[in-house]
Structures are given as C-alpha cells and as structure tokens.
Design an enzyme around this catalytic site. Structure first.
Site, short mmCIF file in Angstrom:
data_model
loop_
_atom_site.label_atom_id
_atom_site.label_comp_id
_atom_site.label_asym_id
_atom_site.label_seq_id
_atom_site.Cartn_x
_atom_site.Cartn_y
_atom_site.Cartn_z
N GLU A 112 -5.91 16.22 -19.14
CA GLU A 112 -6.33 17.19 -18.14
C GLU A 112 -5.24 17.34 -17.08
OE1 GLU A 112 -10.23 17.67 -15.14
OE2 GLU A 112 -9.58 15.69 -15.80
N LYS A 129 -13.59 24.16 -17.10
CA LYS A 129 -14.37 22.95 -16.78
C LYS A 129 -15.71 23.36 -16.17
CE LYS A 129 -13.75 18.35 -14.72
NZ LYS A 129 -12.80 17.46 -14.01
N CYS A 145 -12.90 16.06 -19.03
CA CYS A 145 -13.28 14.88 -18.26
C CYS A 145 -14.76 14.82 -17.90
CB CYS A 145 -12.42 14.79 -17.00
SG CYS A 145 -12.33 13.13 -16.29
N GLY A 201 5.85 -10.40 6.06
CA GLY A 201 5.63 -11.41 7.08
C GLY A 201 4.85 -12.56 6.46
N GLY A 249 -0.40 -18.38 5.24
CA GLY A 249 -1.75 -18.13 4.80
C GLY A 249 -1.81 -17.47 3.43
N SER A 264 -0.68 -13.26 2.95
CA SER A 264 0.75 -12.98 2.91
C SER A 264 1.41 -13.65 1.71
CB SER A 264 1.43 -13.43 4.21
OG SER A 264 1.27 -14.82 4.42
N ASN A 295 -3.04 -10.05 20.76
CA ASN A 295 -2.55 -8.75 20.28
C ASN A 295 -1.05 -8.60 20.49
OD1 ASN A 295 -5.02 -7.86 19.35
ND2 ASN A 295 -5.57 -6.82 21.24
#
Length: 629
Positions: free
Chosen positions: A42, A124, A176, A322, A326, A329, A415
């Site tokens: 399609e 369609k 589809c 970064g 943890g 990341s 922040n």
C-alpha cells in the site's frame, strides 16, 4: 503455473522518486525470475505517514507521474501496487482535490479496470482514524463515494480480471484496513466472497509494527482465508515512517494463506526482498510455523531497526549519552552502541555532590564494557555558580523601583542540575562530537512528567520512552545475554535502586530513590494509556474497593496492600499521579523528543491529548467520599 512475486519493499516516506526506482528495479528482477505478477505494498510510491504533505498539489502530480512509469513498465509482467489516485475534477470535504488511497493493477502497459468500480483502480473502503492513522483527513473512501453516487459499497466492490498466458484470473484486491473490518458497517472481503469464481485475494498493506500485532494479523488473515475458502496473499512494507512526534517501524511480515487458512509462507521481519510462490501449489504446501520470539526479543528488534533507520534518515552517525550509572542510561548506551559501534558513541558522566561513588563507578564500568568513548564532566561548580547568581542578583519591578532577590529552593536546585547536564554539557559535547545526544526517559517517567524540561527530557530521540521500567530491565538482561553475549550493562546497575540522585533524599547507598514504585506504577500508568477503554481514577478506585485492582491492571498480587496501608494513602497516591499525568506531564510530552513506538499506544500522535488538566467524575467523588468515611 501462475508465479507471483511478493515485494516486501522498504518504503521511503515522501520520496516517490526513490520508491519508484526501487519498484522498477524489483519488477525487472521479478521478470528475470519468470514471475507473472509482482505485488507491492500500500502507498508504495509516495509513502503513507506523510502529514499534510498530502495537501501539496505538486507532490500529488509527482506521485501520479511515478505511478504512470510503473504502469508503463508492466510489459511482460503484471504489477499490483498501492499509490495515491487523484480526481482533479472533484473535491474532498476540505475543498482540496479529491484523493483516494488506491490499489492499481496493470498489465502490458495498461491499467486493468475493476468490474464495477467507477475508476480504473480499487479504492480503499475503510479509512482508519484511530491510533497513528488519520486517513479521513486526506482521503475519500469508497463508502463516501458510494453515497455520493446514490448506491452502496456492495455495488462497487468487485474483483479485477487479469489475463495471463491465455487464462483469465479474478483477483480480490484489498487495501490494509479493508481486511480488518470487524468494527465497520461494511466488510469488503465478505462482499468479494460473493464472486464465486474468485481465484485469490491480495491484501496490500502499510501496517506499522506494535507488540503482538503480527500474531493478530496471522489469526485474522488465517480465519478470513478459511472462511472464504480462497487463498490470500498479504504484502506489507518495511522501513520507518513517522507523524512527527511518534516514529513507527514497519516490520513487513508478508505472508501467504491457503484456502484452508494455513500460513504457508512468511517473509522475515524487517527485511526487504522478493518472495515467490506458484498459486496452484498453495493448497499443497504445509503450514509454516512462525518463529517464536519472546516479547523482549521483538522489542529489541524493533528498537534497533528503528534507531538505525532513524539515524540514517537524519544523517546522524554519532550519539552522546549521559551515563548516570542507572538502568535507563545504561540500556540506551548499549542500544546505541549495538547499532552504531563503540567508536561512534560517547558516554558522559556528570556528577554533582549528590552522586555516589557507586553510580560513578557503574557509569565507568558500563563504558569500559562497551568499549566506547568516555568522559567525566563534574557539574558542582557550575550549578553552584548558577544558584549563587540567582540568589545574589536582584530583580527590579521597573514600575515601582522595588527590588528583591529570588530564593533557590531544593526543587529548583534539582532542576538546575538536570538542565546543566543536558542544555549545557550534552548539547555542546554532541555538537563537538559531531552528533546528537539521547533522551533516556522511560514510559513511566514520561507518563507523569518525572523529568526536567530542557534537562533530562531533552534529546534528539526518546528511544526508550515507549518502554515501561520493567521492560527496560528486561532489555538490559536480553542485550547482555543475546546481543553482546557478556555482561555489558553491569549487574549492579540492574540491582541498584532507581534514583535521579539530585538531592540527599535520593541517596542510593542508603536505598533511597525515585518516588515511583515501578512494580505498581508501571501497571497503573499503563491502564491510563494502553487499555483500549482507558482507565480513569473512577475505574481504579472501583477496582480497589472491589479488591480486583491488581487483576485488572496486571501487576503482582499483594502490591497494593504492601505499598498502601490505608485507603487514604491509596487515594493520595492515585490523585498525585493522575494530577501530574493529566496536567504538567501533558505540557512536557508535547515538548518531548520524538518517541520510537513499540506498544499498542505510544505518546505523541498515537495518544492524542489536550492540556485540560485533571478531572474527577461524579462517580469517583462519591466513591472516594464513601471509602474515606
């Protein structure tokens, strides 16, 4: 024998020129392999998810010219393909030229006219207008056309007759959604079944991947072919397409189903290629058992394919991550390294005084395991400088001459750290390294805005933002075991408490971490987003009162009692996260990077939302009042 080639091609959205060149090349290859018919997906010429590019007349004319090239090339081989068809003499509801999502059948340089269609192509019938689809915005459906002509779809839906080597074949062409008609008033395949001499069905699709969708496709098409007692050939594309905020992989998974409903051939996922079958042999072929892949194996396949194609599409060859030590990341770093190679990935650890030696060591261990570039950029001095500037620099109300200084709260200090890492260090390093920097957010954090605008929510792509936290852990284990075949993501990273490490209250060595209780909140937030009938606080509280909450949302039994000692605690938690999910998190999601979709409901264009704030129904308020009494 009628030999058919299914072309599971990679479609480049918005590039009719490149797609047409690919189609013509594959037509020549199919002809050289003595195929009688070659079938393309399609919207194979223009691509499918194009946004309002569909409003450009010049683009439509270009797509028409490309379709004419394909039709002209059908000498010696018949071709079935999807593209846009334009009736320049009529208008869509928006006043623009009328466009149809169409299936073209051509042979010997000419189009083959469906028996009852008013145009020389199949239109369609069913236009999806849910999830990532917005077809009714741009295209005119066969249902609308039938009403305009004063008739019904039944009178227009008809097979295409194709003469090959003296024999005439009748083909039921579907686009589809026309094969996914359970919830529509019209079922195109059922209407085609009324033509008793139909030889086979063809369903050309442009169907994005979501987790579990291929299994559903197989069940649906198998049942449809068996009910019709007619073979069905399903052709889907591969590649990457997007609607701006949400990026979708297309897995192909093209297949052939026998009249008994058996899947007898299946193309490999995410691989472009021609696949051949003789129609007369379909009935004698044995059922093909599809390769069983675990959920996390499918997720890795979709993510790695999507990342690779997305980077190619924006011509980015290097990525900065970064690395905090943890899990999010670490998984992002492993994913980009598996796609780009270690020499094209730079991991950066950016500690402040709140970062433990534990996580700093884990970030270094991750980089060493991956073998990629690594650097440490401490942020304590720059963060302190920013906070001191704010506290020491007066602001003046020029209207009255009043001056005052601003206080730096602990929340503001958090922040500032997050923004210093992303807006200053990662952005600059990415430019210097010659690439972009990643957004490592997962879906739980994205759901409630547990991130900092212009800080850890920034980046060129959020590759993990459609994965719940437990899926991120599963992906870490999967990549260690199956992709790298060694411990790349350190086990200690998998074991450590998840923490942003932005204050003393998040000291990982003391077992302190994020406020999110992931084993429960993953599933609570999933109920807000991914349930087909989206859950609200009213539903959650009703299930809580009835004692069925864990069963309804799918989390581990006993967690609610473990985490919430009283109904008051439960209600406070629910309202805290619902307020964020419906409030500030919406604004953050709007400004977030594009998300790579794998789930049944991804943020962005898939999960459409407005900034209206949190709302609690009357029934919820009554339930809450009765419960807390």
């Amino acid at each position: 024998m009628l030999k058919i080639a299914s072309a599971q091609m990679e479609i480049q959205p918005g590039r009719p020129d490149a797609n047409t060149a690919n189609i013509l090349r594959q037509m020549e290859e199919a002809k050289a392999n003595h195929a009688d018919i070659v079938i393309f997906p399609e919207m194979a010429i223009p691509g499918y998810l194009l946004g309002d590019t569909w409003e450009q007349d010049a683009f439509l004319r270009d797509a028409e010219a490309c379709a004419a090239d394909v039709i002209a090339a059908s000498e010696g081989i018949a071709v079935i393909f999807g593209s846009v068809a334009v009736d320049w003499t009529k208008k869509n509801n928006d006043g623009r030229p009328r466009k149809y999502n169409a299936c073209f059948v051509a042979s010997e340089g000419k189009l083959c006219h469906p028996e009852a269609m008013p145009y020389p192509f199949v239109i369609k019938t069913l236009l999806p207008n849910y999830r990532e689809f917005d077809d009714t915005r741009h295209f005119f459906s066969l249902q609308k056309l039938a009403r305009e002509l004063g008739t019904t779809p039944k009178s227009l839906i008809s097979p295409v007759s194709l003469k090959i080597r003296g024999r005439r074949w009748k083909i039921g062409c579907l686009l589809c959604e026309d094969g996914w008609s359970d919830n529509y008033e019209t079922a195109p395949m059922k209407l085609l079944e009324e033509y008793e001499d139909l030889d086979f069905y063809v369903n050309i699709s442009s169907s994005p991947y979501t987790l579990g969708k291929d299994e559903k496709r197989r069940r649906l098409f198998s049942a449809a072919a068996k009910a019709a007692g007619t073979p069905l050939i399903y052709v889907n594309n591969v590649g990457l397409q997007n609607n701006g905020k949400t990026v979708y992989t297309f897995d192909g998974a093209s297949a052939v189903y026998s009249a008994e409903g058996l899947c007898v051939t299946a193309a490999p996922s995410y691989e472009e290629g021609l696949h051949y079958i003789d129609v007369e042999e379909i009935a004698s072929l044995p059922a093909r058992t599809p390769e069983k892949k675990t959920e996390i194996a499918q997720i890795y396949e979709a993510l790695s394919y999507g990342v690779r194609n997305f980077l190619d599409s924006i011509d980015m060859k290097k990525v900065v991550v970064g690395a905090s030590g943890g899990i999010d990341s670490a998984v992002a770093a492993a994913l980009y390294t598996s796609v780009l190679g270690a020499e094209n990935v730079l991991l950066v650890n950016m500690p402040s005084r709140f970062n433990s030696e534990t996580t700093k060591d884990l970030a270094h261990a991750l980089a060493k395991n991956l073998g990629c570039y690594y650097a440490v950029f401490p942020i304590e001095e720059s963060v302190q400088h920013t906070m001191e500037q704010i506290a020491a620099t007066p602001i003046e109300l020029l209207k009255t001459g009043e001056k005052k200084t601003l206080a730096v709260s602990s929340f503001l200090a958090e922040n500032i750290q997050a923004r210093d890492r992303s807006s200053r260090i990662l952005a600059a390093l990415a430019a210097a390294f010659g690439g972009g920097f990643s957004c490592n957010a997962n879906k739980a954090e994205t759901s409630v805005g547990y991130s900092t605008l212009y800080g850890d929510q920034a980046g060129f792509l959020a590759a993990l933002a459609d994965l719940w936290k437990h899926q991120v852990y599963d992906l870490a284990r999967y990549m260690n075991e199956h992709i790298f075949k060694r411990e790349v993501v350190p086990q200690a990273t998998i074991d450590i408490v998840p923490s942003a490490e932005l204050s003393d209250a998040q000291n990982v060595d003391e077992g302190k971490g994020d406020p999110l209780l992931y084993p429960y909140h993953d599933y609570l937030f999933r109920a807000f987003v991914e349930r087909w009938e989206k859950a609200t606080p009213e539903d959650i509280l009703d299930w809580y009162v009835k004692g069925t909450l864990e069963q309804q949302i799918g989390c581990e039994k006993g967690l609610v009692k473990k985490y919430f000692q009283t109904p008051k605690d439960f209600v406070a938690d629910l309202e805290r996260w619902w307020n964020l999910f419906s409030g500030l998190a919406v604004a953050k999601r709007i400004q977030a990077p594009p998300i790579l979709a794998v789930s049944r409901r991804s943020y962005g264009f898939d999960h459409r939302e407005a900034q209206n704030g949190a709302y609690y129904t009357r029934a919820y308020r009554n339930l809450k009042e009765a419960l807390l009494k």
